[in-house]
Motif scaffolding. Structure first.
Motif, PDB file in Angstrom:
ATOM      1  N   ASP A 192     -33.278 -16.810   1.831  1.00 47.45           N
ATOM      2  CA  ASP A 192     -32.902 -17.641   2.975  1.00 47.45           C
ATOM      3  C   ASP A 192     -33.866 -17.457   4.143  1.00 47.45           C
ATOM      4  O   ASP A 192     -34.068 -18.381   4.937  1.00 47.45           O
ATOM      5  N   ALA A 193     -34.460 -16.269   4.250  1.00 56.71           N
ATOM      6  CA  ALA A 193     -35.347 -15.998   5.377  1.00 56.71           C
ATOM      7  C   ALA A 193     -36.654 -16.773   5.289  1.00 56.71           C
ATOM      8  O   ALA A 193     -37.315 -16.991   6.304  1.00 56.71           O
TER       9      ALA A 193
ATOM     10  N   PRO B 171     -37.344 -20.247   3.799  1.00 54.93           N
ATOM     11  CA  PRO B 171     -36.897 -21.466   3.110  1.00 54.93           C
ATOM     12  C   PRO B 171     -38.070 -22.263   2.567  1.00 54.93           C
ATOM     13  O   PRO B 171     -39.162 -22.295   3.145  1.00 54.93           O
ATOM     14  N   GLY B 172     -37.824 -22.897   1.418  1.00 62.32           N
ATOM     15  CA  GLY B 172     -38.822 -23.777   0.827  1.00 62.32           C
ATOM     16  C   GLY B 172     -39.909 -23.072   0.044  1.00 62.32           C
ATOM     17  O   GLY B 172     -40.844 -23.730  -0.418  1.00 62.32           O
ATOM     18  N   LYS B 173     -39.817 -21.776  -0.136  1.00 61.22           N
ATOM     19  CA  LYS B 173     -40.842 -21.038  -0.869  1.00 61.22           C
ATOM     20  C   LYS B 173     -40.200 -20.265  -2.006  1.00 61.22           C
ATOM     21  O   LYS B 173     -39.139 -19.662  -1.844  1.00 61.22           O
ATOM     22  N   THR B 174     -40.861 -20.289  -3.164  1.00 64.28           N
ATOM     23  CA  THR B 174     -40.388 -19.576  -4.341  1.00 64.28           C
ATOM     24  C   THR B 174     -41.341 -18.433  -4.649  1.00 64.28           C
ATOM     25  O   THR B 174     -42.559 -18.616  -4.686  1.00 64.28           O
ATOM     26  N   PHE B 175     -40.786 -17.255  -4.881  1.00 66.68           N
ATOM     27  CA  PHE B 175     -41.575 -16.063  -5.183  1.00 66.68           C
ATOM     28  C   PHE B 175     -41.450 -15.745  -6.669  1.00 66.68           C
ATOM     29  O   PHE B 175     -40.354 -15.797  -7.243  1.00 66.68           O
ATOM     30  N   GLU B 176     -42.580 -15.421  -7.271  1.00 65.22           N
ATOM     31  CA  GLU B 176     -42.615 -15.131  -8.700  1.00 65.22           C
ATOM     32  C   GLU B 176     -42.681 -13.621  -8.922  1.00 65.22           C
ATOM     33  O   GLU B 176     -43.343 -12.891  -8.182  1.00 65.22           O
TER      34      GLU B 176
ATOM     35  N   GLY C 103     -44.540  -8.146  -2.447  1.00 66.58           N
ATOM     36  CA  GLY C 103     -44.096  -8.501  -1.099  1.00 66.58           C
ATOM     37  C   GLY C 103     -45.029  -9.463  -0.406  1.00 66.58           C
ATOM     38  O   GLY C 103     -44.591 -10.404   0.243  1.00 66.58           O
ATOM     39  N   GLY C 104     -46.331  -9.241  -0.534  1.00 71.03           N
ATOM     40  CA  GLY C 104     -47.308 -10.137   0.069  1.00 71.03           C
ATOM     41  C   GLY C 104     -47.226 -10.225   1.583  1.00 71.03           C
ATOM     42  O   GLY C 104     -47.675 -11.202   2.168  1.00 71.03           O
ATOM     43  N   GLY C 105     -46.638  -9.223   2.220  1.00 71.18           N
ATOM     44  CA  GLY C 105     -46.508  -9.260   3.667  1.00 71.18           C
ATOM     45  C   GLY C 105     -45.428 -10.184   4.178  1.00 71.18           C
ATOM     46  O   GLY C 105     -45.253 -10.312   5.394  1.00 71.18           O
ATOM     47  N   VAL C 106     -44.682 -10.850   3.267  1.00 69.58           N
ATOM     48  CA  VAL C 106     -43.625 -11.787   3.669  1.00 69.58           C
ATOM     49  C   VAL C 106     -42.246 -11.230   3.353  1.00 69.58           C
ATOM     50  O   VAL C 106     -41.363 -11.202   4.209  1.00 69.58           O
TER      51      VAL C 106
ATOM     52  N   GLY D 214     -31.853 -12.210  -2.070  1.00 69.52           N
ATOM     53  CA  GLY D 214     -32.556 -13.151  -2.928  1.00 69.52           C
ATOM     54  C   GLY D 214     -31.662 -13.809  -3.962  1.00 69.52           C
ATOM     55  O   GLY D 214     -30.711 -13.191  -4.456  1.00 69.52           O
ATOM     56  N   ARG D 215     -31.974 -15.073  -4.268  1.00 69.15           N
ATOM     57  CA  ARG D 215     -31.332 -15.794  -5.375  1.00 69.15           C
ATOM     58  C   ARG D 215     -32.341 -15.834  -6.521  1.00 69.15           C
ATOM     59  O   ARG D 215     -33.395 -16.453  -6.402  1.00 69.15           O
ATOM     60  N   ILE D 216     -31.999 -15.197  -7.612  1.00 65.04           N
ATOM     61  CA  ILE D 216     -32.962 -14.874  -8.655  1.00 65.04           C
ATOM     62  C   ILE D 216     -32.580 -15.572  -9.958  1.00 65.04           C
ATOM     63  O   ILE D 216     -31.398 -15.670 -10.294  1.00 65.04           O
ATOM     64  N   ALA D 217     -33.605 -16.057 -10.668  1.00 58.45           N
ATOM     65  CA  ALA D 217     -33.411 -16.677 -11.981  1.00 58.45           C
ATOM     66  C   ALA D 217     -34.395 -16.038 -12.953  1.00 58.45           C
ATOM     67  O   ALA D 217     -35.604 -16.037 -12.712  1.00 58.45           O
ATOM     68  N   VAL D 218     -33.854 -15.497 -14.044  1.00 62.97           N
ATOM     69  CA  VAL D 218     -34.675 -14.897 -15.103  1.00 62.97           C
ATOM     70  C   VAL D 218     -34.768 -15.900 -16.241  1.00 62.97           C
ATOM     71  O   VAL D 218     -33.774 -16.219 -16.887  1.00 62.97           O
TER      72      VAL D 218
END
Length: 383
Positions: free
Chosen positions: A244-245, A247-252, A277-280, A287-291
């Motif tokens: 939520d922090a 929005p609009g970005k997906t992390f792999e 983390g990438g500094g973000v 997190g909302r996670i999908a495997v």
């Protein structure tokens, strides 16, 4: 107009006569203009009957349809979990004293072994000098005693005792040096200072936490997955996450560890997923996670909203020859808003997505979002 004095109508009778005369005048033009059997009557009959001007049946139920499409379907397990730092260390003091200098602040990146606090070391330095002198004295005494022992002037027991005393003194010296090194509080891991609980001039007590360091370059999330998915989940599977922090970005990320034990109370096992983390990303974010554990290319799929919810058997409504037809189907993976169709439909078949609540098998329908594709006379058989 004169009225004979023999007949003078009363007021009620006069009013009634006038009303009848007015009504006759109003109805006369209408009756005169009406034609029997004209085209107006035929048009009205057409509109009031089952056939409209355009030939469509006004009793048909209006629906929207979507054709069965071919797309890639993925099978995944979704869950939520907070992010934890892979490395999280509480920095504590191993000796007591006054903090002379503090070299780190909150938010500062530090490396392993970097000095964070300098504690007053005068007492520890003096103890090192003291034990060093004792060890040096015993070493010289031992050397002289060994020379005298060769001349039979000192017993072997005295020499052995001096040797033990020297070893003890050297151990005390090493302890004093270790205590002196504790006055320089260093970072046990590389990371970011998340909390600082010390200021210059404060008294530092042994085992008191003074810093917290987190390694936010590598974050982890722990999912509790039902035991039925134990065979499907394996190390290295790709993982996607949204927070939520941001929005609009997906992390792999990917699955790094799987617990081999199933919790008997909840019937789940732990799956640890790692993310860069990438500094973000920061520890504590939710997190909302999908495997994703399987992918099928070229699968038949329909929107989830087309599924009928009033029956245990999966089914949809399709359109055949302008009528609704209830079709049982066999479903596979569910991927977001799409459902995989294993049997019962073929590519291009129209399925009703809006208006299905008012449908029954065989009811006439009118497709309002495009012409329905011609459906086969029979439902495709289950392979």
């Amino acid at each position: 107009m004169s009225i004979s004095p023999r007949f003078r109508p009363t007021a009620p009778l006069l009013r009634t006569a006038l009303a009848v005369a007015c009504a006759a005048l109003l109805l006369a033009p209408v009756a005169g203009c009406k034609k029997q059997g004209g085209p107006g009557d035929a048009q009205a009959a057409t509109k009031d009957g089952k056939g409209g001007k355009d030939g469509k049946n006004n009793d048909a139920v209006s629906v929207e349809v979507t054709p069965v499409s071919v797309r890639e379907m993925t099978a995944s397990f979704s869950g939520t979990a907070p992010l934890d730092a892979r490395g999280d260390a509480q920095v504590v003091a191993k000796t007591s004293g006054i903090a002379e200098r503090v070299f780190a602040e909150e938010g500062q990146h530090v490396r392993e072994g970097q000095v964070l606090v300098q504690i007053d070391s005068a007492q520890q330095a003096l103890r090192v000098q003291q034990t060093s002198a004792q060890a040096e004295k015993l070493a010289r005494n031992l050397a002289r005693s060994e020379e005298l022992a060769k001349q039979k002037m000192v017993s072997a027991n005295d020499v052995e005792q001096l040797r033990f005393d020297l070893q003890n003194a050297r151990a005390q010296l090493n302890l004093a040096k270790l205590d002196l090194s504790y006055t320089r509080v260093t970072a046990p891991i590389s990371g970011v200072i998340a909390q600082r609980s010390i200021k210059a001039g404060n008294l530092v007590q042994i085992s008191t936490p003074i810093f917290r360091i987190v390694e936010n370059d590598r974050l982890e999330a722990t999912l509790n997955v039902p035991e039925r998915s134990l065979e499907a989940i394996r190390n290295g599977l790709p993982v996607s996450m949204t927070v939520d922090a941001v929005p609009g970005k997906t992390f792999e990320g990917k699955v790094t560890r799987i617990s081999p034990v199933v919790d008997s109370g909840s019937g789940t096992f732990r799956v640890i997923c790692a993310f860069d983390g990438g500094g973000v990303l920061q520890p504590g974010m939710f997190g909302r996670i999908a495997v994703v554990f399987d992918r099928r290319a070229g699968a038949l799929a329909i929107p989830r909203i087309a599924m009928l919810e009033d029956d245990n058997q999966a089914a949809v409504f399709t359109v055949r020859d302008g009528k609704a037809a209830r079709v049982p189907i066999k479903t596979g993976y569910v991927d977001g808003e799409w459902v995989e169709v294993l049997s019962g439909l073929k590519s291009g078949d129209p399925v009703v997505t809006a208006g299905k609540a008012a449908l029954r098998d065989g009811v006439a329908v009118q497709v309002i979002n495009g012409k329905a594709a011609a459906a086969p006379a029979q439902v495709a058989k289950t392979p």
